[in-house]
Design a protein around this motif. Structure first.
Motif, PDB file in Angstrom:
ATOM      1  N   PHE A   1       0.826  -1.205   0.000  1.00 57.57           N
ATOM      2  CA  PHE A   1       0.000   0.000   0.000  1.00 57.57           C
ATOM      3  C   PHE A   1       0.859   1.253   0.000  1.00 57.57           C
ATOM      4  O   PHE A   1       0.574   2.232  -0.707  1.00 57.57           O
ATOM      5  CB  PHE A   1      -0.911  -0.020   1.238  1.00 57.57           C
ATOM      6  N   SER A   2       1.920   1.260   0.805  1.00 58.53           N
ATOM      7  CA  SER A   2       2.740   2.459   1.010  1.00 58.53           C
ATOM      8  C   SER A   2       3.629   2.722  -0.202  1.00 58.53           C
ATOM      9  O   SER A   2       4.144   1.809  -0.842  1.00 58.53           O
ATOM     10  CB  SER A   2       3.622   2.309   2.254  1.00 58.53           C
ATOM     11  N   ASP A   3       3.815   4.001  -0.502  1.00 62.73           N
ATOM     12  CA  ASP A   3       4.625   4.430  -1.624  1.00 62.73           C
ATOM     13  C   ASP A   3       5.816   5.238  -1.105  1.00 62.73           C
ATOM     14  O   ASP A   3       5.612   6.195  -0.351  1.00 62.73           O
ATOM     15  CB  ASP A   3       3.775   5.283  -2.579  1.00 62.73           C
ATOM     16  N   PRO A   4       7.058   4.896  -1.426  1.00 55.81           N
ATOM     17  CA  PRO A   4       7.428   3.871  -2.406  1.00 55.81           C
ATOM     18  C   PRO A   4       7.445   2.446  -1.846  1.00 55.81           C
ATOM     19  O   PRO A   4       7.452   1.489  -2.608  1.00 55.81           O
ATOM     20  CB  PRO A   4       8.844   4.293  -2.816  1.00 55.81           C
ATOM     21  N   HIS A   5       7.472   2.325  -0.503  1.00 58.84           N
ATOM     22  CA  HIS A   5       7.437   0.998   0.102  1.00 58.84           C
ATOM     23  C   HIS A   5       7.122   1.145   1.584  1.00 58.84           C
ATOM     24  O   HIS A   5       7.197   2.253   2.141  1.00 58.84           O
ATOM     25  CB  HIS A   5       8.776   0.268  -0.094  1.00 58.84           C
TER      26      HIS A   5
END
Length: 324
Positions: free
Chosen positions: A161-165
């Motif tokens: 879900f999280s960007d970039p990770h």
């Protein structure tokens, strides 16, 4: 407002399975209660093969917490990186990141107990190289693209879900850990208040041309328990704190630096030391800490007493911290 943390390692010496099951369920219920009251973080950790049942599976526990909560973060501090399969770890963290909407924080260390490596037949002497491989692999895996891994082409799904990770920090108290974090452009989590190591990390960021930041424990990071009568609580429950302190101390050689390190051999010594503190609500507020770490089930603490501590903190301490 200071950061507020509820810590769980689910220690329960010589517990029968039914008792340990009740403790796990109580911890999840406590996390839900803490979430409703606005506590910032649940913190947990990983240790294996410990006689007192120290939690070995923090991500399974994190999943249960996420299922019972809406806002609170879970910090796993720390996993023992080389004991994990890199691809499977990337999958597990991605799923938890999706389930929680980005509330998982993972600190990856290399551990300090050779017996844990022996349990999983992992070469203690290769721990640095294995940690490098693990971190490099999960970062590639979370892109969702194909990449080369151990001589073959692989792709890991789903993407997080999280960007970039998902938030991933490198933990440790050595220059090698600081270099590793800087080289990969990952945040660094020193295991104690180590300003000189933070400075070294920042120097390496410049050397590698990467960006990062430090999440470092404060100079004082006591583990707290709240009680109306601290003298009575020390007399009745001090043995639980001492059990945990002695277990943890038995693992630490002289070169290990930790935010929670006790040399106490008796309850009286532990109380005087101040690593564990039993405080009234008023005294807790007066500590003036940047981080308030509540440890309601420390060392096999009776569940009812853990609830009393958590209720006192949430009802009589937390509202007053919001004004600080």
């Amino acid at each position: 407002m200071p950061v507020t943390v509820v810590r769980f390692n689910l220690v329960d010496p010589d517990a029968a399975p039914a008792s340990l099951s009740a403790r796990y369920k109580a911890a999840v219920e406590m996390a839900a209660y803490a979430d409703d009251r606005g506590i910032t973080t649940v913190q947990t950790e990983e240790h294996h093969g410990v006689a007192n049942n120290w939690l070995p599976s923090p991500f399974a526990f994190a999943g249960a917490v996420f299922g019972a909560t809406r806002h609170i973060a879970v910090t796993v501090s720390a996993i023992i990186g080389p004991l994990h399969d890199p691809l499977r770890l990337a999958e597990d963290i991605a799923v938890l990141d999706l389930l929680s909407g980005g509330r998982l924080v993972t600190v990856a260390g290399i551990g300090y107990r050779p017996e844990e490596y022996a349990l999983f037949d992992v070469d203690w002497k290769r721990r640095g190289a294995l940690q490098d491989e693990l971190l490099e692999t999960v970062l590639k895996a979370w892109t969702g693209e194909e990449f080369a891994y151990r001589g073959r082409t692989v792709r890991v799904t789903p993407r997080p879900f999280s960007d970039p990770h998902p938030l991933l920090l490198v933990g440790g108290s050595s220059k090698a850990a600081a270099r590793r974090a800087a080289r990969l452009g990952l945040p660094f989590f020193p295991s104690a208040h180590l300003p000189e190591l933070e400075a070294y990390y920042k120097e390496r960021l410049i050397e590698y041309g990467t960006e990062g930041w430090t999440m470092m424990p404060a100079a004082e990071t006591p583990l707290l328990h709240i009680a109306e009568d601290p003298d009575r609580a020390w007399a009745e429950y001090g043995g639980h704190f001492l059990h945990e302190a002695r277990t943890y101390a038995s693992w630490q050689s002289g070169d290990i630096r930790s935010a929670v390190k006790s040399a106490a051999t008796t309850v009286d010594e532990l109380r005087a030391e101040g690593v564990y503190r039993i405080l009234t609500p008023d005294a807790c507020v007066e500590q003036g800490l940047d981080n308030f770490v509540l440890h309601p089930l420390s060392g096999g603490m009776p569940i009812d007493e853990g609830w009393r501590s958590l209720h006192l903190f949430c009802e009589n301490v937390l509202p007053r911290l919001k004004d600080l």
